[in-house]
Write a protein that holds these residues in place. Structure first.
Motif, PDB file in Angstrom:
ATOM      1  N   VAL A   1      -5.125   3.122   8.775  1.00 50.25           N
ATOM      2  CA  VAL A   1      -4.579   1.165   7.812  1.00 50.25           C
ATOM      3  C   VAL A   1      -4.948   0.310   8.402  1.00 50.25           C
ATOM      4  O   VAL A   1      -5.652  -0.453   8.369  1.00 50.25           O
TER       5      VAL A   1
ATOM      6  N   LEU B   1      -2.584   0.967  -6.196  1.00 51.54           N
ATOM      7  CA  LEU B   1      -2.582   0.599  -5.296  1.00 51.54           C
ATOM      8  C   LEU B   1      -2.780  -0.619  -4.982  1.00 51.54           C
ATOM      9  O   LEU B   1      -2.022  -1.423  -3.633  1.00 51.54           O
ATOM     10  N   ILE B   2      -3.942  -0.636  -5.388  1.00 52.96           N
ATOM     11  CA  ILE B   2      -4.876  -1.986  -5.337  1.00 52.96           C
ATOM     12  C   ILE B   2      -4.882  -2.909  -5.670  1.00 52.96           C
ATOM     13  O   ILE B   2      -3.858  -4.751  -5.113  1.00 52.96           O
TER      14      ILE B   2
ATOM     15  N   PHE C   1       1.129   3.947  -2.523  1.00 52.79           N
ATOM     16  CA  PHE C   1       0.849   5.876  -2.114  1.00 52.79           C
ATOM     17  C   PHE C   1       1.433   6.651  -3.106  1.00 52.79           C
ATOM     18  O   PHE C   1       1.636   7.170  -3.735  1.00 52.79           O
TER      19      PHE C   1
ATOM     20  N   LEU D   1      -4.651   6.720  -2.673  1.00 53.10           N
ATOM     21  CA  LEU D   1      -5.391   5.364  -1.610  1.00 53.10           C
ATOM     22  C   LEU D   1      -6.186   4.552  -2.774  1.00 53.10           C
ATOM     23  O   LEU D   1      -6.636   3.696  -1.778  1.00 53.10           O
ATOM     24  N   ASN D   2      -7.163   5.334  -3.259  1.00 48.90           N
ATOM     25  CA  ASN D   2      -7.688   3.994  -4.000  1.00 48.90           C
ATOM     26  C   ASN D   2      -7.956   4.302  -5.829  1.00 48.90           C
ATOM     27  O   ASN D   2      -8.466   3.922  -6.182  1.00 48.90           O
TER      28      ASN D   2
ATOM     29  N   ASP E   1      -9.463   0.544   3.760  1.00 46.11           N
ATOM     30  CA  ASP E   1      -9.579   1.088   4.049  1.00 46.11           C
ATOM     31  C   ASP E   1     -10.474   2.227   4.562  1.00 46.11           C
ATOM     32  O   ASP E   1     -10.977   2.650   5.340  1.00 46.11           O
TER      33      ASP E   1
ATOM     34  N   ILE F   1       0.909  -1.103  -0.340  1.00 46.07           N
ATOM     35  CA  ILE F   1      -0.252   0.209   0.047  1.00 46.07           C
ATOM     36  C   ILE F   1       1.097   1.111   0.240  1.00 46.07           C
ATOM     37  O   ILE F   1       0.247   1.925  -0.667  1.00 46.07           O
TER      38      ILE F   1
ATOM     39  N   LEU G   1      -1.598  10.076   5.269  1.00 43.32           N
ATOM     40  CA  LEU G   1      -1.152   8.417   5.359  1.00 43.32           C
ATOM     41  C   LEU G   1      -0.938   7.522   6.898  1.00 43.32           C
ATOM     42  O   LEU G   1       0.003   8.122   6.849  1.00 43.32           O
TER      43      LEU G   1
ATOM     44  N   VAL H   1      -7.130  -5.276   0.982  1.00 42.43           N
ATOM     45  CA  VAL H   1      -6.907  -3.846   0.463  1.00 42.43           C
ATOM     46  C   VAL H   1      -8.360  -3.520   0.144  1.00 42.43           C
ATOM     47  O   VAL H   1      -8.242  -2.125   0.724  1.00 42.43           O
TER      48      VAL H   1
ATOM     49  N   ALA I   1      -0.731  -4.176  -3.805  1.00 43.85           N
ATOM     50  CA  ALA I   1      -1.053  -4.513  -2.279  1.00 43.85           C
ATOM     51  C   ALA I   1      -1.090  -5.603  -2.740  1.00 43.85           C
ATOM     52  O   ALA I   1      -1.053  -6.973  -1.889  1.00 43.85           O
TER      53      ALA I   1
END
Lengths: 344, 386, 244
Positions: free
Chosen positions: B120, B61-62, B50, B56-57, B203, B46, B115, B199, B65
């Motif tokens: 997290v 990133l997903i 980031f 974050l979305n 959030d 993550i 972050l 993941v 992770a």
């Protein structure tokens, strides 16, 4: 140190679960007393840690849920409940509440003298108990049923070990925090296991590894800004583990690989020699030369192995021809006979 | 109830459903702790994601992770294969190390950005509605709603497509392999789904509470049913129920939503654990008591059948020889009499015809290992249970 | 009539309330070398474990030389199944054998030179002295079994219970073990062995118990080791060709 026992009891993740389960205890102790005195909070942690442990046992013995489910369940549920209480406390008008979250990640810098004393005393107590009941712990870990037939009350020993593991975890919470406690418990022990085959040495080594990671980790985190102690200690401990896994002389992966390759080489040489032996056998003169080409039909043959055999004086090479020496012939004959013996 | 509240509950429920599905299989495959490991160790993924995307979305990133999650699983399996340590130790070593790397990365670099570790670990559902997704300038709803919705759709799609394969490989990996379904493929597929779900959900509810949402509903459902489909359904219902009730609980207490959802899950599990019809603690204890008496009864009847001599069949013999306490032998004796299996004549106990038949059958079944038959037989013979 | 070493009365044992042993009456005379035979799941190991108090029976009682087991622990030694322990445990062969002395030492007290000497003697007897400092995972299956046997020998008991001592051992070890067992019998000890290999029963043992949830028969091998009892125990029409 006590981690050695957790590792050997195949209860490695219990430490993780207990440390998480301790969180609501801390929060509740704070709610009740309103004080941030670490002794009270740790008592709360101890109680809820033990409660979590017993519930895990209850789930495993009374239902068909497996141990991993029980662990994960207790871990996450207790932790969630603890978080609920923590956020609840944060919303309270009581200004005193800051600093509880140090238990999440640990902050060695916040330790005060009395905390250190408490730790020293408990560590001393652990050592004493360990020393006194060394024999009992050992036999229980190795062979529980047998210990029972010798007349030891295995339940008592069991509870003793578990309580001390819980105690050690709760104490460690202040330094490395809830989330990373399990690594502190396991890493030194897992590393130590690779270097020795004796339980006493393993426990000693684990203690040394643990102490080192603590000292190094604290030093590194102090020298840099913004580094909490816990994660650094865990990283240092993990480095110990990786190094041990790879370089330990008897169990390490590196040496295992080297041994493996060496064994294979030996085997190839022997096979080649045996093959030559079979060819040489058909001739009256064992040193009768043959072309190297014949060997190419044989799997596992390389020029290197041939060279090795020459170096050992088993074979001589003359241009494209090879022949067995007397020494080589005897060696091969020996190998051949041995093989047959083991086959029988 | 305003729209933000509805959205929060919707997100929470979707997360609960998305977690319950892989969670059920993890519980059945005895891999619950892996979800804990994944939820911690995706942190470095993550963080790296980031740094690259600053969002974050973002899907990248997903993806990153999720890859970290898979790496965790692979690492754990590799360490296990070396035989140097046992499985659970391997898990316990890998995830704190990865998690620490993540924490340190955050501490060193991301101090000034949105972050932090708390987010997290815990997530903050309350803020989810404020981060909205705009398509062509129109507001279509919170971002996390779309993300978790997408993940849920994929999970559901995979579940329906591979239900049969999942079922077989979960209950009998060997059979699955012989039928040509690769257990490894399904294993890693499941791990991928778990990672992605973790993941997507972290959030909203935070890493550790994802674990709760995965395990607790599945575990509670497993105590109630052993039918896979029913179990999935129940897990989903439990999850959604806790999500919504947890939200209102948090609202009332003004505390962390994620924390109170977990607390609701905990309460739910506790209730199921105590009161589940056949697997719950109370039911189990009742049944154990009943079975203890019934087994004692069988033992007693068998003893009578084995021994013809009067001395062995005297009432007092029960106490002395079979080593039972008075209360217990009396209960057993009464039960046997109530069921017309024995007669007592002048303190000498003997089997009736019915008792004799019952005992012979019971022995046959036990020797041939047919437990179920014994239960049937008890129904046939017993007028009163223990 | 010889003295009775082990007496089992109306013993019933259940796992999870499913009976695995039913109403066992058994008398084992002193000085026999006895095999317990029966099909898988017949409760052979369970019987031993119940006699030794590792499992709690639902009903019945056990006595060793006329007294309850708890009072006679010193007279009894146990060799568990090899698979029951973790052989990767960090300990040496000598250490494992030393464990045999822990019982007589009791709580807290440490083994001294005397115990060590006894352990070394036991190792010698089973021919494992050269391996005393080996880590136990580096021993072969047969060697591990011999270590277990040595641990029981150290206890210097009168009655020895062994759970499948011949499982997964090489032929040499099997002969070595059976010779030691025969020596024990000669010295007047009682040896009770859970055994799998019916072929070797007449050769190794002088006493036998047939078990399948219930006791089928018990007595001297030459009297009761026959097709009739074997069939009763193993269900099908079981015949062994006893090697001459």
């Amino acid at each position: 140190m006590l981690g050695s026992f957790a590792v050997l009891r195949k209860q490695s993740l219990l430490g993780d679960a207990i440390s998480h389960a301790a969180l609501p205890g801390i929060a509740i102790a704070f709610l009740i007393t309103g004080a941030k005195d670490s002794n009270t909070l740790l008592l709360g942690a101890l109680v809820s840690g033990l409660l979590g442990t017993f519930w895990i046992r209850g789930i495993i013995t009374k239902t068909h849920l497996k141990s991993d489910t029980a662990l994960g369940l207790i871990l996450s549920l207790f932790f969630g409940f603890g978080m609920l209480l923590l956020t609840f406390i944060q919303k309270q008008p009581n200004a005193n509440q800051a600093g509880l979250d140090k238990y999440l990640f640990g902050q060695a810098a916040t330790l005060v003298e009395s905390d250190v004393w408490l730790m020293a005393i408990v560590t001393g107590l652990c050592l004493l108990v360990l020393f006194l009941f060394w024999k009992e712990f050992k036999i229980l870990l190795f062979d529980k049923d047998y210990a029972k037939t010798l007349g030891f009350n295995t339940k008592t020993i069991d509870i003793l070990i578990t309580s001390f593991i819980v105690l050690a975890i709760v104490l460690g919470l202040q330094t490395v925090g809830v989330v990373l406690m399990s690594a502190m418990l396991l890493a030194p022990a897992a590393a130590a296991r690779q270097w020795t085959n004796s339980l006493s040495k393993m426990v000693l080594l684990a203690a040394i590894f643990g102490a080192f990671s603590g000292v190094f980790g604290t030093a590194i985190s102090a020298s840099q800004n913004n580094l909490s102690t816990g994660p650094v200690i865990v990283i240092v401990a993990s480095v110990f583990v990786v190094v041990s896994f790879i370089f330990s002389p008897s169990r390490g992966l590196l040496f295992r690989q080297i041994r493996f390759i060496a064994n294979r080489r030996d085997l190839e040489q022997q096979k080649t020699l045996a093959f030559m032996y079979h060819i040489a056998e058909t001739h009256e003169d064992i040193s009768h030369p043959h072309t190297i080409k014949i060997l190419n039909n044989f799997q596992g043959f390389t020029r290197k192995t041939l060279q090795k055999l020459v170096d050992k004086d088993y074979v001589t090479i003359d241009g494209t021809m090879w022949s067995l020496t007397q020494k080589g012939f005897e060696k091969a004959a020996n190998l051949y006979n041995q093989q047959h013996k083991t086959d029988e | 109830m305003n729209s933000a509240q509805i959205e929060i509950q919707l997100i929470a429920s979707l997360v609960a459903v998305a977690c319950a599905i892989p969670g059920t299989f993890l519980v059945l495959r005895k891999m619950a702790m892996i979800s804990d490991a994944i939820s911690h160790s995706i942190l470095p993924g993550i963080v790296i994601g980031f740094f690259i995307t600053q969002d974050l979305n973002s899907p990248l990133l997903i993806l990153l992770a999720a890859i970290t999650g898979i790496i965790t699983v692979v690492l754990v399996e590799h360490i296990q294969k070396t035989g140097l340590v046992k499985e659970d130790t391997a898990i316990g070593l890998v995830f704190p190390a990865l998690f620490s790397i993540g924490v340190i990365m955050i501490a060193k670099n991301a101090n000034d950005v949105h972050l932090d570790v708390d987010a997290v670990l815990l997530g903050e559902l309350a803020f989810a509605p404020f981060d909205r997704l705009f398509i062509a300038g129109t507001d279509v709803g919170p971002k996390s709603l779309w993300i978790i919705g997408a993940i849920l759709l994929i999970t559901l799609g995979l579940l329906f497509a591979f239900f049969k394969e999942l079922k077989i490989s979960t209950f009998d990996a060997g059979l699955a392999a012989s039928l040509g379904f690769s257990p490894a493929l399904i294993h890693y597929g499941l791990m991928t789904v778990s990672s992605v779900t973790t993941v997507g959900a972290f959030d909203a509810v935070g890493a550790i509470l994802v674990v709760a949402l995965m395990i607790a509903p599945a575990a509670a459902a497993y105590l109630i049913t052993t039918d896979l489909k029913k179990m999935l359904l129940l897990a989903i219902i439990f999850g959604v129920f806790s999500a919504i009730s947890g939200y209102w609980f948090a609202h009332w207490l003004d505390a962390s939503i994620a924390g109170s959802i977990t607390t609701m899950l905990g309460l739910l599990f506790l209730i199921v654990y105590l009161f589940a019809p056949s697997k719950g603690l109370i039911a189990v204890m009742y049944r154990e008591k009943q079975q203890r008496i019934e087994v004692s009864l069988l033992t007693f009847l068998l003893h009578l059948k084995n021994h013809d001599d009067i001395e062995e069949r005297h009432v007092n013999h029960l106490n002395e020889h079979i080593n039972w306490q008075k209360v217990r032998s009396k209960t057993v004796l009464d039960l046997a009499q109530k069921n017309n299996m024995i007669e007592i004549d002048n303190k000498i106990v003997s089997l009736t015809e019915k008792g004799d038949e019952f005992t012979s059958k019971a022995i046959d079944y036990i020797i041939t290992n047919e437990d179920a038959q014994i239960e049937d037989m008890k129904d046939d013979f017993f007028l009163f249970r223990g | 009539m010889k003295k009775i070493a082990v007496q089992v009365d109306d013993l019933t044992v259940a796992y999870n309330y499913k009976p695995v042993l039913w109403d066992i009456d058994l008398e084992i005379p002193e000085g026999v070398l006895m095999a317990i035979v029966g099909p898988n799941g017949a409760g052979k190991s369970t019987l031993i474990k119940a006699i030794l108090g590792i499992l709690k029976p639902i009903a019945g009682s056990v006595s060793i030389y006329g007294k309850p087991y708890e009072k006679q622990r010193d007279l009894v030694a146990y060799v568990p199944q090899k698979g029951s322990v973790d052989w990767d445990f960090p300990t040496t062969a000598l250490d494992v054998v030393m464990m045999g002395t822990y019982g007589s030492l009791g709580w807290i007290k440490r083994p001294s030179q005397k115990e060590k000497k006894a352990a070394l003697e036991a190792l010698e007897k089973v021919g494992m002295l050269p391996f005393k400092n080996r880590q136990i995972s580096q021993l072969s299956g047969g060697q591990q079994q011999r270590i277990f046997l040595a641990r029981a020998l150290v206890q210097d008991a009168s009655i020895y219970f062994m759970d499948e001592p011949f499982q997964g051992v090489d032929a040499t070890t099997e002969i070595a073990i059976i010779n030691i067992l025969k020596e024990l019998r000669k010295a007047g000890k009682t040896v009770i062995v859970v055994h799998h290999d019916l072929q070797t029963v007449p050769e190794y043992f002088d006493w036998v118990t047939f078990l399948n949830v219930k006791k089928i028969a018990t007595g001297p091998v030459k009297d009761i080791f026959n097709d009739d009892n074997l069939t009763k125990t193993y269900g099908i029409n079981y015949k062994v060709s006893i090697q001459e």
